[in-house]
Design a protein around this motif. Structure first.
Motif, PDB file in Angstrom:
ATOM      1  N   ILE A  38       0.861  -1.193  -0.123  1.00 27.13           N
ATOM      2  CA  ILE A  38      -0.091  -0.117  -0.008  1.00 27.13           C
ATOM      3  C   ILE A  38       0.893   1.184  -0.022  1.00 27.13           C
ATOM      4  O   ILE A  38       1.836   1.172   0.914  1.00 27.13           O
ATOM      5  N   SER A  39       0.704   2.134  -0.948  1.00 17.13           N
ATOM      6  CA  SER A  39       1.342   3.290  -1.125  1.00 17.13           C
ATOM      7  C   SER A  39       0.690   4.344  -0.273  1.00 17.13           C
ATOM      8  O   SER A  39      -0.076   4.188   0.374  1.00 17.13           O
ATOM      9  N   ARG A  40       1.807   5.416  -0.019  1.00 15.01           N
ATOM     10  CA  ARG A  40       1.497   6.398   1.044  1.00 15.01           C
ATOM     11  C   ARG A  40       0.290   7.207   0.694  1.00 15.01           C
ATOM     12  O   ARG A  40       0.094   7.360  -0.471  1.00 15.01           O
ATOM     13  N   ASP A  41      -0.643   7.589   1.542  1.00 16.45           N
ATOM     14  CA  ASP A  41      -1.992   8.191   1.315  1.00 16.45           C
ATOM     15  C   ASP A  41      -2.685   7.838   0.350  1.00 16.45           C
ATOM     16  O   ASP A  41      -3.378   8.170  -0.484  1.00 16.45           O
ATOM     17  N   ILE A 119       1.389  -1.353 -18.963  1.00 19.46           N
ATOM     18  CA  ILE A 119       0.189  -1.597 -19.087  1.00 19.46           C
ATOM     19  C   ILE A 119       0.041  -3.489 -19.251  1.00 19.46           C
ATOM     20  O   ILE A 119       0.809  -3.872 -20.070  1.00 19.46           O
ATOM     21  N   SER A 120      -0.394  -4.031 -18.391  1.00 17.30           N
ATOM     22  CA  SER A 120      -0.528  -5.408 -18.277  1.00 17.30           C
ATOM     23  C   SER A 120      -2.043  -5.776 -18.301  1.00 17.30           C
ATOM     24  O   SER A 120      -2.869  -5.227 -17.805  1.00 17.30           O
ATOM     25  N   ALA A 191     -14.795  -5.758 -16.024  1.00 15.39           N
ATOM     26  CA  ALA A 191     -13.449  -5.261 -16.516  1.00 15.39           C
ATOM     27  C   ALA A 191     -13.161  -3.714 -15.587  1.00 15.39           C
ATOM     28  O   ALA A 191     -14.323  -3.045 -15.552  1.00 15.39           O
ATOM     29  N   TYR A 192     -11.939  -3.751 -15.143  1.00 13.89           N
ATOM     30  CA  TYR A 192     -11.418  -2.556 -14.623  1.00 13.89           C
ATOM     31  C   TYR A 192     -10.248  -2.427 -14.425  1.00 13.89           C
ATOM     32  O   TYR A 192      -9.601  -3.261 -14.683  1.00 13.89           O
ATOM     33  N   PHE A 193      -9.786  -1.036 -14.323  1.00 10.44           N
ATOM     34  CA  PHE A 193      -8.389  -0.634 -14.375  1.00 10.44           C
ATOM     35  C   PHE A 193      -7.689  -0.617 -12.871  1.00 10.44           C
ATOM     36  O   PHE A 193      -8.529  -0.101 -12.040  1.00 10.44           O
ATOM     37  N   ARG A 194      -6.600  -1.112 -12.515  1.00 13.78           N
ATOM     38  CA  ARG A 194      -6.124  -0.965 -11.319  1.00 13.78           C
ATOM     39  C   ARG A 194      -4.731  -0.366 -11.408  1.00 13.78           C
ATOM     40  O   ARG A 194      -3.920  -0.474 -12.285  1.00 13.78           O
ATOM     41  N   VAL A 195      -4.699   1.025 -10.780  1.00 19.91           N
ATOM     42  CA  VAL A 195      -3.434   1.936 -10.933  1.00 19.91           C
ATOM     43  C   VAL A 195      -2.523   1.551  -9.738  1.00 19.91           C
ATOM     44  O   VAL A 195      -3.002   1.540  -8.462  1.00 19.91           O
ATOM     45  N   ILE A 196      -1.243   1.193 -10.131  1.00 20.23           N
ATOM     46  CA  ILE A 196      -0.266   0.896  -9.124  1.00 20.23           C
ATOM     47  C   ILE A 196       0.815   1.951  -9.210  1.00 20.23           C
ATOM     48  O   ILE A 196       1.781   1.843 -10.246  1.00 20.23           O
ATOM     49  N   THR A 203       6.573   9.899 -10.102  1.00 18.95           N
ATOM     50  CA  THR A 203       5.746  10.417 -11.304  1.00 18.95           C
ATOM     51  C   THR A 203       5.363   9.051 -12.051  1.00 18.95           C
ATOM     52  O   THR A 203       4.715   9.135 -12.961  1.00 18.95           O
ATOM     53  N   LEU A 204       5.761   7.991 -11.929  1.00 20.42           N
ATOM     54  CA  LEU A 204       5.303   6.746 -12.728  1.00 20.42           C
ATOM     55  C   LEU A 204       4.429   5.928 -11.941  1.00 20.42           C
ATOM     56  O   LEU A 204       4.328   5.826 -10.664  1.00 20.42           O
ATOM     57  N   VAL A 205       3.455   5.464 -12.895  1.00 18.55           N
ATOM     58  CA  VAL A 205       2.494   4.553 -12.388  1.00 18.55           C
ATOM     59  C   VAL A 205       2.434   3.193 -13.424  1.00 18.55           C
ATOM     60  O   VAL A 205       2.901   3.359 -14.473  1.00 18.55           O
TER      61      VAL A 205
END
Length: 640
Positions: A38-41, A119-120, A191-196, A203-205
């Motif tokens: 889990i990333s911060r915030d 993108i995977s 379907a759904y997108f997950r941003v990691i 700056t990168l996801v």
């Protein structure tokens, strides 16, 4: 490590083969061991991801039957397999109203402007795992067999359908559009997108597209009577490439040509051009058709160019297209060609989540007859050879909510709201005359927050000017709605309504409208009653149940359809009045591409003489779709 909240305590340790345990007062829940970074915030919402084993007293009168049935079924291996195949206890199925959830872009706004590193795509088989619980597995032999027979969607194919690429800046609107684009594919359940976020970078996801397949093979049976039957077998995802192939066989003992066949083959996204191709061959008692369609729609907010091309040859048909406003007994032979092109431009909007665009489109279409009724300058004008040139200017604004249990049985549905304002003009070169066309169309849909319901309205007016005389015009007004979800016990109720008024203005003598099924009273035939103006209403209440049989969810519905129809020079409420009422059952398995199976019983207290007062029908039903304000080729306002 132990966390305590009130009566709850959570023990969390190093990753191991054991399961962590969530303990509450008098109850114990086993949690499958998983690791989450889990990333911060960041807020993490776990939706239906916990596999729960409940130990305690069984409660709820609605569940006692299922628990007793399960205990008896578990005594023998054969009955245990039957139970697992056909029944799911109500406490395992909790359909909920999600209309109040956030707009489609909200989940991605916090990542706006970050660069997409990778993108995977991850694809889940039709049976077993869900997008919210990937620990589930197919257990019965029929589920495992179904997964083996299924053509799993190829990840490369799905990735090529996306209108974004690695290295792009993350645009919340575009991500939401692409998520909806995949979700609306005919062979995808959800379907759904997950941003990691990328560790160590601000700056990168990375983007993960999670897709749940539907079983790609389906069948449809339409039994109109004991002497009329249609059977269709199709695949919506041939080879896992999104190709569609359908074969329909018809039999009607009352027709000269008793047997008929219709075949269709569709190819999606030819060479990553976002152009779809559809090939159709039909040879039935109704007509013989050979047709090719190419189509590139305005699929997302960032799509700049769209267009299409159609060429077709039709033989021995009684109509030019479905629901023609005429009756014709002379077989028609004709060629049809159509081509259109459009360009879109983004327009700024004051609303934060609104997507507003200006569209300019042009179209050329032609019909040339070889066999037809006798024609003349004022005789059978509907069958004149013609070339039609149309152009349109449209302003559209679209936003989306996500919900469920509207037109489907639990899968995510994207509800569009906003407006479409369109002006269409053109010129028609006819066999015996020339004339100009002008039409206006305004559509608007709103989400009523207080009542959590949806309302759509439309007003359209169009017609031709022939030597300054307005002719073949039509005025139409429509209003439809659906309500919020109401819960009574295990059932979820939703109500639907649709009212539409149509007025023909100086139509050709042979033209009329009728109370047919799609635009009037379900069960009525096209030739039953006719006129040049009508007012129709359709009201329906649907009870979504949590019960399943063989993986098929049940929904019960009741309906009432009514209609006034007659000449266009009288008060519509003084015209002929008809109505029908009835009820039915719909069955749907969201893991399959099958059409919704519908069993309907109807009673017509007021109906034409040739219509039976009672009607039954078993058929496959394509569920209705939302008016999505999407701009397509320029069209004249339809008289229907």
């Amino acid at each position: 490590m132990i966390f305590s909240i009130g009566n709850l305590s959570l023990t969390y340790g190093q990753r191991s083969s054991r399961k962590d345990t969530l303990v509450s007062k008098n109850k114990q829940h086993n949690l499958t061991d998983s690791t989450y970074i889990i990333s911060r915030d960041t807020f993490v919402f776990l939706l239906d991801t916990v596999k729960e084993k409940y130990r305690g007293n069984e409660s709820g009168n609605g569940n006692k039957f299922y628990h007793a049935l399960k205990r008896n079924a578990d005594k023998r291996k054969f009955t245990k397999e039957l139970y697992r195949l056909f029944f799911v206890a109500p406490d395992k199925l909790k359909p909920t109203d999600t209309l109040k959830t956030e707009r489609s872009e909200t989940a991605f706004v916090q990542y706006q402007g970050k660069k997409i590193r990778k993108i995977s795509v991850r694809v889940l088989e039709p049976f077993g795992s869900t997008l919210y619980d990937t620990t589930k597995v197919a257990t019965s032999w029929i589920e495992n067999t179904g997964n083996k027979l299924h053509h799993t969607s190829r990840r490369k194919h799905l990735k090529k359908l996306l209108r974004l690429k690695e290295g792009d800046d993350l645009d919340p609107y575009n991500i939401a559009d692409n998520e909806r684009l995949i979700r609306q594919l005919s062979y995808i359940k959800d379907a759904y997108f997950r941003v990691i976020p990328v560790l160590g970078s601000q700056t990168l996801v990375d983007l993960q597209l999670w897709v749940k397949d539907q079983f790609s093979w389906g069948a449809n049976l339409d039994v109109g009577s004991l002497t009329s039957t249609e059977v269709e077998i199709y695949s919506r995802n041939l080879y896992g490439l999104g190709h569609e192939f359908s074969n329909a066989l018809e039999f009607d003992a009352d027709k000269n040509q008793q047997y008929g066949y219709t075949g269709k083959y569709k190819i999606k996204n030819i060479r990553r051009s976002y152009i779809d191709a559809l090939f159709t061959y039909q040879n039935t008692y109704e007509k013989a058709v050979l047709q090719m369609d190419l189509d590139r729609p305005f699929a997302t907010y960032n799509t700049k160019y769209a267009g299409g091309f159609t060429i077709a040859q039709t033989m021995r048909s009684e109509e030019i297209q479905n629901d023609d406003p005429i009756l014709n007994e002379i077989p028609l032979d004709f060629n049809y060609g159509n081509m259109w092109f459009g360009r879109s431009y983004k327009v700024k909007s004051r609303r934060q989540f609104a997507r507003r665009k200006l569209y300019i489109a042009g179209r050329i279409s032609s019909k040339k007859f070889f066999e037809r009724p006798e024609v003349g300058p004022t005789l059978n004008q509907f069958f004149h050879n013609n070339i039609l040139y149309l152009a349109s200017i449209s302003l559209s604004q679209i936003q989306y909510y996500k919900s469920n249990l509207i037109y489907n049985f639990g899968r995510t549905e994207d509800i569009p709201y906003g407006f479409l304002s369109q002006v269409t003009f053109g010129y028609e070169d006819r066999e015996y005359s020339h004339r100009n066309y002008l039409g206006f169309d305004f559509q608007k849909a709103i989400y009523l927050k207080n009542s959590r319901s949806y309302l759509f309205n439309r007003v359209a007016l169009g017609g031709y000017f022939n030597s300054k005389r307005f002719e073949q015009g039509v005025l139409t007004a429509q209003s439809k709605f659906f309500s919020r979800i109401h819960q009574i016990g295990p059932l979820r109720f939703r109500h639907f309504g649709d009212m539409q008024y149509t007025l023909g203005i100086r139509r050709f003598p042979e033209e009329f409208i009728s109370l047919i099924t799609e635009k009037g009273i379900r069960g009525f035939k096209k030739e039953s009653v006719s006129g040049t103006q009508k007012l129709v209403g359709s009201f329906e209440s649907v009870a979504f149940t949590p019960y399943t049989l063989g993986g098929f969810r049940f929904a019960f519905y009741t309906f009432a359809d009514l209609g006034f129809i007659g000449a266009n020079n009288k008060n519509i409420f003084k015209e002929d009045f008809y109505y029908g009422v009835g009820f039915g059952i719909r069955l749907r398995n969201e893991n399959l591409v099958f059409k919704t199976i519908q069993l309907r019983l109807a009673f017509y207290p007021r109906a034409p003489k040739e219509i039976d007062h009672f009607e039954y029908r078993i058929s496959g039903e394509e569920r209705p779709k939302f008016n999505n304000f999407r701009v397509t080729q320029p069209e004249t306002v339809k008289f229907e």
